[in-house]
Design an enzyme around this catalytic site. Structure first.
Site, mmCIF file in Angstrom:
data_model
loop_
_atom_site.group_PDB
_atom_site.id
_atom_site.type_symbol
_atom_site.label_atom_id
_atom_site.label_comp_id
_atom_site.label_asym_id
_atom_site.label_seq_id
_atom_site.Cartn_x
_atom_site.Cartn_y
_atom_site.Cartn_z
ATOM 1 N N SER A 61 0.819 -1.216 0.000
ATOM 2 C CA SER A 61 0.000 0.000 0.000
ATOM 3 C C SER A 61 0.856 1.270 0.000
ATOM 4 O O SER A 61 2.029 1.244 0.368
ATOM 5 C CB SER A 61 -0.918 0.003 1.224
ATOM 6 O OG SER A 61 -1.679 -1.177 1.262
HETATM 7 N N1 SAM Z 1 0.062 -4.265 4.132
HETATM 8 C C1 SAM Z 1 0.616 -5.049 3.055
HETATM 9 C C2 SAM Z 1 2.028 -4.644 2.762
HETATM 10 O O1 SAM Z 1 2.592 -3.842 3.536
HETATM 11 O O2 SAM Z 1 2.591 -5.154 1.792
HETATM 12 C C3 SAM Z 1 -0.219 -4.916 1.815
HETATM 13 C C4 SAM Z 1 -1.409 -5.757 1.853
HETATM 14 S S1 SAM Z 1 -2.245 -5.895 0.317
HETATM 15 C C5 SAM Z 1 -2.894 -4.316 0.047
HETATM 16 C C6 SAM Z 1 -3.633 -6.870 0.859
HETATM 17 C C7 SAM Z 1 -3.307 -8.320 1.141
HETATM 18 O O3 SAM Z 1 -4.469 -8.942 1.700
HETATM 19 C C8 SAM Z 1 -2.952 -9.130 -0.092
HETATM 20 O O4 SAM Z 1 -1.693 -9.726 0.075
HETATM 21 C C9 SAM Z 1 -4.062 -10.192 -0.179
HETATM 22 O O5 SAM Z 1 -3.625 -11.446 -0.676
HETATM 23 C C10 SAM Z 1 -4.465 -10.290 1.287
HETATM 24 N N2 SAM Z 1 -5.783 -10.876 1.523
HETATM 25 C C11 SAM Z 1 -6.941 -10.736 0.820
HETATM 26 N N3 SAM Z 1 -7.926 -11.458 1.396
HETATM 27 C C12 SAM Z 1 -7.385 -12.075 2.486
HETATM 28 C C13 SAM Z 1 -7.895 -12.955 3.484
HETATM 29 N N4 SAM Z 1 -9.159 -13.373 3.517
HETATM 30 N N5 SAM Z 1 -7.044 -13.383 4.452
HETATM 31 C C14 SAM Z 1 -5.745 -12.983 4.465
HETATM 32 N N6 SAM Z 1 -5.207 -12.165 3.531
HETATM 33 C C15 SAM Z 1 -6.013 -11.707 2.570
#
Ligand code: SAM
Length: 217
Positions: A61
């Protein structure tokens, strides 16, 4: 040295200039090497004011939104924090700089594996990793882990997952982008003796939270 001055610029122009004032959050941003968390080919963009692709159709993000969510949570050193959506592990590292324990869940195995390896290499010892559906939180039948001071969801949900609010400690806070797939509101839920208090912290756009209590693919 070059990366340190990029981090100083990021802190000044992207965070402080937009109202991020929590000293612990700023200190963590100054320390964690964001360039280690992005693919090698785009390392030169690591300190840009934008989200970046990390593969698997996911993103790290924008620094400001990460800082804003952390500031809103009013993190304390004694906190036990649940993070849903490990992604690159960058925000996990920032959290681990500030709080006692971080529990992080990711639904894409290659991402959580890469994040765990990197965070171990960087020396973080207060992080616990889980591969699976984070909409259900950190349910562990054999442990007493089901209560967190803070919960941070880094992907966008259609509704607030009940499993997550039910894993909040008393006076705990959950922050989660909620809305449709294109645009969401940053919603904060605080658990009090009198029930849950909801506040809205403004608009945002995140990748979808996919799972039992999220979007169905
Ligand atoms: N904060 C992270 C970083 O610093 O890189 C970025 C996160 S990214 C915007 C959102 C993440 O949420 C993705 O890696 C995605 O695979 C994960 N995600 C989506 N649905 C999910 C779920 N039900 N459980 C766990 N992770 C999930």
């Amino acid at each position: 040295m070059r990366h340190r001055s990029s981090r100083e610029n990021m802190m000044k122009h992207q965070l402080i200039a937009r109202g991020i004032a929590d000293e612990n959050v700023l200190k963590a941003f100054l320390k964690v090497p964001r360039h280690e968390f992005v693919p090698k080919e785009i390392r030169h963009l690591a300190y840009n004011d934008s989200p970046l692709s990390i593969g698997e159709e996911q993103t790290i993000s924008q620094p400001y939104i990460v800082a804003l969510m952390m500031q809103i949570l009013e993190l304390k050193e004694s906190d036990k924090v649940l993070e849903i959506g490990t992604g690159s592990g960058y925000q996990t590292a920032l959290l681990a700089e500030i709080v006692k324990e971080v529990y992080t869940v990711e639904r894409i195995s290659s991402l959580i594996q890469r994040a765990e390896d990197l965070l171990n290499n960087l020396g973080y010892k207060n992080v616990h990793y889980k591969f699976g559906d984070g909409t259900l939180g950190w349910k562990d039948i054999n442990s007493k882990l089901n209560s967190f001071d803070k919960i941070i969801v880094t992907a966008a949900a259609p509704d607030i997952p009940v499993s997550l609010t039910s894993q909040l400690a008393m006076n705990g806070k959950l922050i989660i982008p909620t809305g449709n797939r294109a645009f969401q509101q940053l919603v904060v839920i605080t658990k009090t003796e009198d029930g849950y208090i909801h506040t809205n912290e403004g608009g945002c756009t995140f990748v979808p939270l996919i799972g039992d209590e999220g979007w169905q693919e």
